[in-house]
Design an enzyme around this catalytic site. Structure first.
Site, PDB file in Angstrom:
ATOM      1  N   ASP A   8      35.630 -15.125 -24.047  1.00 45.24           N
ATOM      2  CA  ASP A   8      35.583 -13.670 -23.926  1.00 45.24           C
ATOM      3  C   ASP A   8      36.828 -13.141 -24.619  1.00 45.24           C
ATOM      4  O   ASP A   8      37.932 -13.195 -24.074  1.00 45.24           O
ATOM      5  CB  ASP A   8      35.547 -13.281 -22.449  1.00 45.24           C
ATOM      6  CG  ASP A   8      35.743 -11.784 -22.209  1.00 45.24           C
ATOM      7  OD1 ASP A   8      35.897 -11.029 -23.187  1.00 45.24           O
ATOM      8  OD2 ASP A   8      35.754 -11.387 -21.036  1.00 45.24           O
ATOM      9  N   GLN A  43      39.971  -8.866 -24.838  1.00 41.28           N
ATOM     10  CA  GLN A  43      41.387  -8.496 -24.787  1.00 41.28           C
ATOM     11  C   GLN A  43      42.238  -9.256 -25.801  1.00 41.28           C
ATOM     12  O   GLN A  43      43.399  -8.925 -26.012  1.00 41.28           O
ATOM     13  CB  GLN A  43      41.940  -8.740 -23.373  1.00 41.28           C
ATOM     14  CG  GLN A  43      41.279  -7.908 -22.295  1.00 41.28           C
ATOM     15  CD  GLN A  43      41.462  -6.421 -22.495  1.00 41.28           C
ATOM     16  OE1 GLN A  43      42.483  -5.970 -23.013  1.00 41.28           O
ATOM     17  NE2 GLN A  43      40.464  -5.644 -22.086  1.00 41.28           N
ATOM     18  N   LYS A  77      38.084  -2.245 -28.587  1.00 48.16           N
ATOM     19  CA  LYS A  77      39.368  -2.811 -28.162  1.00 48.16           C
ATOM     20  C   LYS A  77      40.314  -3.001 -29.350  1.00 48.16           C
ATOM     21  O   LYS A  77      41.491  -3.293 -29.157  1.00 48.16           O
ATOM     22  CB  LYS A  77      39.159  -4.165 -27.489  1.00 48.16           C
ATOM     23  CG  LYS A  77      38.159  -4.172 -26.345  1.00 48.16           C
ATOM     24  CD  LYS A  77      38.667  -3.475 -25.099  1.00 48.16           C
ATOM     25  CE  LYS A  77      37.706  -3.727 -23.942  1.00 48.16           C
ATOM     26  NZ  LYS A  77      38.137  -3.073 -22.693  1.00 48.16           N
ATOM     27  N   CYS A 135      37.299  -4.081 -13.028  1.00 45.52           N
ATOM     28  CA  CYS A 135      36.073  -4.878 -13.179  1.00 45.52           C
ATOM     29  C   CYS A 135      36.341  -6.352 -12.914  1.00 45.52           C
ATOM     30  O   CYS A 135      35.835  -7.240 -13.613  1.00 45.52           O
ATOM     31  CB  CYS A 135      35.459  -4.696 -14.568  1.00 45.52           C
ATOM     32  SG  CYS A 135      34.838  -3.035 -14.876  1.00 45.52           S
TER      33      CYS A 135
END
Length: 405
Positions: free
Chosen positions: A199, A202, A225, A363
């Site tokens: 993932d 970020q 992002k 989240c």
């Protein structure tokens, strides 16, 4: 090696805004980054010069839109060091990209198979695998974190087995800022024959992402992002894995042949890209990466480290403030709590002073439950933030502390 932050800020129109007469201090970059004029111009240019559907029309506008659209795929492939351009699959963002993989793996899982995630997952990289395992009768295993907010690498290794079909983990924790040693962990997972998904929501905007060096099978990220528009992102997957990956969405564009009784799918990347895509978003993403590539990455990283170092130094000296997440290797995020204050109240008071932060569970509800807190206040930094803005954050926090005492 230096970054002209003042000149950089001039390229972001929204940063000149004032809120209630106070200059905007935007510290919610882990939620979404602001957009430079170059990206805004790319969106306007598409809609005003070549708005048309791609891969379909027999006219000049469609040809031009298709050419730009596919050039954007080349831009992303180069940015993350894909082997071939066909490994880049357009999605609406990280969430859809992970769901694409999870839905396909869910069709391949059997009872007794295992999927590993971590205690620091965003819901997008937890609930997807949770549901895939539930539907297949497979087992979801969770790698714990230590008191500093770092993955327990010994536990990670112990949880791996020949039954592990996939490991899904974040490049960087959105809630804690922890940078995970994804290359080393990927190697351990591959040693037992597991697929690995990162993932990258970020991670994409904070340093060079090289999927070949990482060694993973999938890398998912969102454009918004990394200074691009919302509603667009990409899944990178190894061509050898994606070539036969079960399709998720079906419809136009991804068909090789169709009859009333059956259908066959086209080659990559089309087979995993059903329907009309977010063409403007794709072009905006390419513009964002082209713009980002003009910057000195080492200077960018040095500047972001300086911002976080200043924030940590002031936070540690702030009476009654508790930092949530003290990983040795972290980036861009300061999550914290003020004694006796709910994070939502802190966020409200800061907002009245022009300072935008995130409050809540980020989240990551299971993580917050593990930490025994309702949520955090989170300041997250990007390349256009300044040390003066870090100072403004703590001046506002001192005011909030007095008001909430």
């Amino acid at each position: 090696m230096s970054l002209d932050v003042a000149a950089l800020r001039q390229q972001f129109p929204i940063l000149s805004r004032k809120l209630d007469g106070k200059p905007l201090v935007y510290l919610d970059n882990a939620a979404t980054t602001q957009k430079p004029q170059a990206v805004i111009d790319a969106l306007v240019d598409y809609y005003t010069t070549c708005n048309a559907n791609v891969h379909r029309g027999a006219h000049q506008l469609a040809d031009e839109a298709t050419r730009r659209y596919e050039q954007a795929r080349d831009t992303v492939a180069k940015f993350i060091n894909a082997n071939v351009r066909e490994e880049v699959i357009w999605t609406s963002g990280t969430t859809e990209a992970i769901n694409l993989v999870a839905n396909g793996l869910g069709q391949l899982l059997n009872a007794g198979d295992e999927v590993l995630v971590t205690e620091m997952e965003h819901h997008a990289n937890l609930v997807t695998w949770q549901q895939a395992c539930k539907h297949a009768g497979a087992t979801l295993k969770v790698v714990p974190i230590n008191a500093r907010g770092e993955l327990d690498e010994a536990a990670f290794a112990a949880l791996l087995s020949t039954n592990t079909r996939l490991v899904a983990m974040p490049h960087v924790s959105n809630a804690l800022g922890t940078v995970n040693p994804i290359k080393a962990l990927t190697a351990k997972a591959k040693a037992v024959g597991a697929l690995v998904l990162i993932d990258g929501a970020q991670g994409i905007a904070h340093g060079d992402v090289d999927v070949q060096d990482i060694g993973c099978d999938f890398y998912a990220f969102s454009g918004h992002k990394v200074f691009a528009p919302t509603g667009v992102g990409a899944l990178w997957g190894r061509a050898s894995v994606l070539a036969d990956w079960p399709v998720w969405l079906v419809g136009g564009e991804m068909i090789q042949d169709v009859t009333y009784q059956d259908a066959t799918w086209g080659a990559l990347p089309n087979r995993l890209e059903a329907g009309t895509p977010n063409i403007a978003g794709v072009l905006g993403l390419a513009a964002a990466l082209d713009w980002f590539n003009t910057l000195d990455k080492a200077a960018v990283q040095q500047h972001e480290k300086a911002l976080l170092a200043s924030a940590h130094e002031q936070a540690e000296a702030f009476d009654g403030l508790r930092i949530i997440g003290n990983a040795t290797n972290k980036i861009g995020v300061l999550s914290f709590m003020l004694d006796g204050a709910h994070p939502a109240d802190v966020g409200f008071i800061l907002d009245r002073q022009g300072i935008a932060i995130r409050t809540g569970d980020n989240c990551a509800q299971p993580l917050m439950k593990k930490l025994g807190i309702p949520g955090t206040a989170r300041a997250s930094f990007s390349i256009y933030n300044t040390l003066d803005e870090v100072d403004a954050l703590f001046a506002a926090l001192r005011k909030a502390k007095m008001m909430l005492a």
